[in-house]
Design a protein around this motif. Structure first.
Motif, PDB file in Angstrom:
ATOM      1  N   VAL A  12      54.247  26.452 -48.558  1.00  0.00           N
ATOM      2  CA  VAL A  12      54.280  27.854 -48.173  1.00  0.00           C
ATOM      3  C   VAL A  12      54.455  28.703 -49.423  1.00  0.00           C
ATOM      4  N   GLN A  13      53.949  29.912 -49.388  1.00  0.00           N
ATOM      5  CA  GLN A  13      54.119  30.814 -50.522  1.00  0.00           C
ATOM      6  C   GLN A  13      55.499  31.465 -50.496  1.00  0.00           C
ATOM      7  N   ALA A  14      55.955  31.844 -51.651  1.00  0.00           N
ATOM      8  CA  ALA A  14      57.239  32.544 -51.738  1.00  0.00           C
ATOM      9  C   ALA A  14      57.211  33.781 -50.844  1.00  0.00           C
ATOM     10  N   GLY A  15      58.313  33.974 -50.143  1.00  0.00           N
ATOM     11  CA  GLY A  15      58.399  35.068 -49.190  1.00  0.00           C
ATOM     12  C   GLY A  15      58.000  34.691 -47.788  1.00  0.00           C
ATOM     13  N   GLY A  16      57.421  33.537 -47.642  1.00  0.00           N
ATOM     14  CA  GLY A  16      56.965  33.077 -46.336  1.00  0.00           C
ATOM     15  C   GLY A  16      58.060  32.412 -45.535  1.00  0.00           C
ATOM     16  N   SER A  17      57.663  31.913 -44.370  1.00  0.00           N
ATOM     17  CA  SER A  17      58.609  31.288 -43.443  1.00  0.00           C
ATOM     18  C   SER A  17      58.111  29.907 -43.037  1.00  0.00           C
ATOM     19  N   LEU A  18      59.063  29.106 -42.607  1.00  0.00           N
ATOM     20  CA  LEU A  18      58.759  27.765 -42.139  1.00  0.00           C
ATOM     21  C   LEU A  18      59.857  27.367 -41.167  1.00  0.00           C
ATOM     22  N   ARG A  19      59.478  26.607 -40.150  1.00  0.00           N
ATOM     23  CA  ARG A  19      60.460  26.129 -39.182  1.00  0.00           C
ATOM     24  C   ARG A  19      60.444  24.619 -39.158  1.00  0.00           C
ATOM     25  N   LEU A  20      61.591  24.031 -39.462  1.00  0.00           N
ATOM     26  CA  LEU A  20      61.752  22.582 -39.388  1.00  0.00           C
ATOM     27  C   LEU A  20      62.395  22.220 -38.069  1.00  0.00           C
ATOM     28  N   SER A  21      62.008  21.073 -37.564  1.00  0.00           N
ATOM     29  CA  SER A  21      62.592  20.583 -36.328  1.00  0.00           C
ATOM     30  C   SER A  21      63.113  19.173 -36.530  1.00  0.00           C
ATOM     31  N   PRO A  88      60.896  29.690 -54.472  1.00  0.00           N
ATOM     32  CA  PRO A  88      60.522  28.414 -55.112  1.00  0.00           C
ATOM     33  C   PRO A  88      61.697  27.457 -55.248  1.00  0.00           C
ATOM     34  N   GLU A  89      62.891  27.977 -55.439  1.00  0.00           N
ATOM     35  CA  GLU A  89      64.067  27.105 -55.576  1.00  0.00           C
ATOM     36  C   GLU A  89      64.481  26.455 -54.265  1.00  0.00           C
ATOM     37  N   ASP A  90      63.853  26.824 -53.160  1.00  0.00           N
ATOM     38  CA  ASP A  90      64.092  26.142 -51.885  1.00  0.00           C
ATOM     39  C   ASP A  90      63.265  24.858 -51.766  1.00  0.00           C
ATOM     40  N   THR A  91      62.391  24.619 -52.726  1.00  0.00           N
ATOM     41  CA  THR A  91      61.570  23.413 -52.699  1.00  0.00           C
ATOM     42  C   THR A  91      62.452  22.172 -52.759  1.00  0.00           C
ATOM     43  N   ALA A  92      62.274  21.284 -51.793  1.00  0.00           N
ATOM     44  CA  ALA A  92      63.096  20.075 -51.695  1.00  0.00           C
ATOM     45  C   ALA A  92      62.623  19.250 -50.512  1.00  0.00           C
ATOM     46  N   VAL A  93      63.159  18.050 -50.430  1.00  0.00           N
ATOM     47  CA  VAL A  93      63.052  17.268 -49.200  1.00  0.00           C
ATOM     48  C   VAL A  93      64.236  17.663 -48.323  1.00  0.00           C
ATOM     49  N   TYR A  94      63.962  18.021 -47.085  1.00  0.00           N
ATOM     50  CA  TYR A  94      64.988  18.471 -46.159  1.00  0.00           C
ATOM     51  C   TYR A  94      65.296  17.364 -45.156  1.00  0.00           C
ATOM     52  N   PHE A  95      66.595  17.133 -44.977  1.00  0.00           N
ATOM     53  CA  PHE A  95      67.072  16.084 -44.084  1.00  0.00           C
ATOM     54  C   PHE A  95      67.944  16.682 -42.985  1.00  0.00           C
ATOM     55  N   CYS A  96      67.776  16.191 -41.771  1.00  0.00           N
ATOM     56  CA  CYS A  96      68.764  16.515 -40.753  1.00  0.00           C
ATOM     57  C   CYS A  96      69.712  15.330 -40.604  1.00  0.00           C
ATOM     58  N   ALA A  97      70.906  15.641 -40.140  1.00  0.00           N
ATOM     59  CA  ALA A  97      71.942  14.624 -40.029  1.00  0.00           C
ATOM     60  C   ALA A  97      72.835  14.934 -38.838  1.00  0.00           C
ATOM     61  N   ALA A  98      73.467  13.908 -38.321  1.00  0.00           N
ATOM     62  CA  ALA A  98      74.338  14.055 -37.163  1.00  0.00           C
ATOM     63  C   ALA A  98      75.724  13.515 -37.475  1.00  0.00           C
ATOM     64  N   THR A  99      76.730  14.235 -36.965  1.00  0.00           N
ATOM     65  CA  THR A  99      78.106  13.812 -37.157  1.00  0.00           C
ATOM     66  C   THR A  99      78.811  13.720 -35.816  1.00  0.00           C
ATOM     67  N   GLY A 117      63.607  12.659 -43.701  1.00  0.00           N
ATOM     68  CA  GLY A 117      63.321  13.807 -44.547  1.00  0.00           C
ATOM     69  C   GLY A 117      61.910  14.334 -44.384  1.00  0.00           C
ATOM     70  N   THR A 118      61.751  15.618 -44.679  1.00  0.00           N
ATOM     71  CA  THR A 118      60.442  16.262 -44.660  1.00  0.00           C
ATOM     72  C   THR A 118      60.335  17.184 -45.875  1.00  0.00           C
ATOM     73  N   GLN A 119      59.192  17.147 -46.533  1.00  0.00           N
ATOM     74  CA  GLN A 119      59.015  17.890 -47.783  1.00  0.00           C
ATOM     75  C   GLN A 119      58.701  19.358 -47.501  1.00  0.00           C
ATOM     76  N   VAL A 120      59.408  20.222 -48.209  1.00  0.00           N
ATOM     77  CA  VAL A 120      59.120  21.663 -48.196  1.00  0.00           C
ATOM     78  C   VAL A 120      58.824  22.079 -49.626  1.00  0.00           C
ATOM     79  N   THR A 121      57.665  22.673 -49.831  1.00  0.00           N
ATOM     80  CA  THR A 121      57.274  23.141 -51.149  1.00  0.00           C
ATOM     81  C   THR A 121      56.959  24.632 -51.074  1.00  0.00           C
ATOM     82  N   VAL A 122      57.630  25.406 -51.919  1.00  0.00           N
ATOM     83  CA  VAL A 122      57.435  26.851 -51.947  1.00  0.00           C
ATOM     84  C   VAL A 122      56.777  27.215 -53.274  1.00  0.00           C
ATOM     85  N   SER A 123      55.592  27.775 -53.201  1.00  0.00           N
ATOM     86  CA  SER A 123      54.867  28.142 -54.414  1.00  0.00           C
ATOM     87  C   SER A 123      55.161  29.589 -54.786  1.00  0.00           C
ATOM     88  N   SER A 124      55.140  29.848 -56.079  1.00  0.00           N
ATOM     89  CA  SER A 124      55.448  31.209 -56.559  1.00  0.00           C
ATOM     90  C   SER A 124      54.193  32.050 -56.662  1.00  0.00           C
TER      91      SER A 124
END
Length: 124
Positions: A12-21, A88-99, A117-124
């Protein structure tokens, strides 16, 4: 036990949105607090946000507060992470976890169950 599978990552481009599930299978999903973490290349896995077992309490890292929102649907066994105004600094692999504690927590060692995990890449 609970099994977790994330989806929704992408580019996604910087300033954009994304929804992880995060889809959970197993027993008693509503008993678990749910968290989201992320890990960028060469960095430690860090806390993003968390939500209590019934959704009435949330907690967020300062870097995402006001931009990210966590929600859950216990009827559907899902926990979502809505991300807006991405950087762009939000770029990472995102993990959900349960406690099993049921309350939102920021410490990794509180969480006994993790997704792949799921990869999120934010381009500038």
């Amino acid at each position: 036990q609970v099994q977790l599978v994330e989806s929704g990552g992408g580019l996604v481009q910087a300033g954009g949105s994304l929804r992880l599930s995060c889809a959970a299978s197993g027993r008693a999903f509503s008993n678990y607090g749910m968290g989201w973490f992320r890990q960028a290349p060469g960095k430690e896995r860090e806390f993003v946000g968390a939500i209590s077992w019934n959704g009435d309490r949330t907690d967020y890292a300062g870097s995402v507060k006001g931009r990210f929102t966590i929600s859950r649907d216990n009827a559907k066994n899902t926990a979502d992470l809505q991300m807006s105004n991405l950087r762009p600094e939000d770029t990472a692999v995102y993990f959900c976890a349960a406690t099993v504690w049921g309350l939102p927590g920021s410490r990794r060692n509180m969480y006994g169950y993790w997704g792949q995990g799921t990869q999120v890449t934010v381009s500038s």
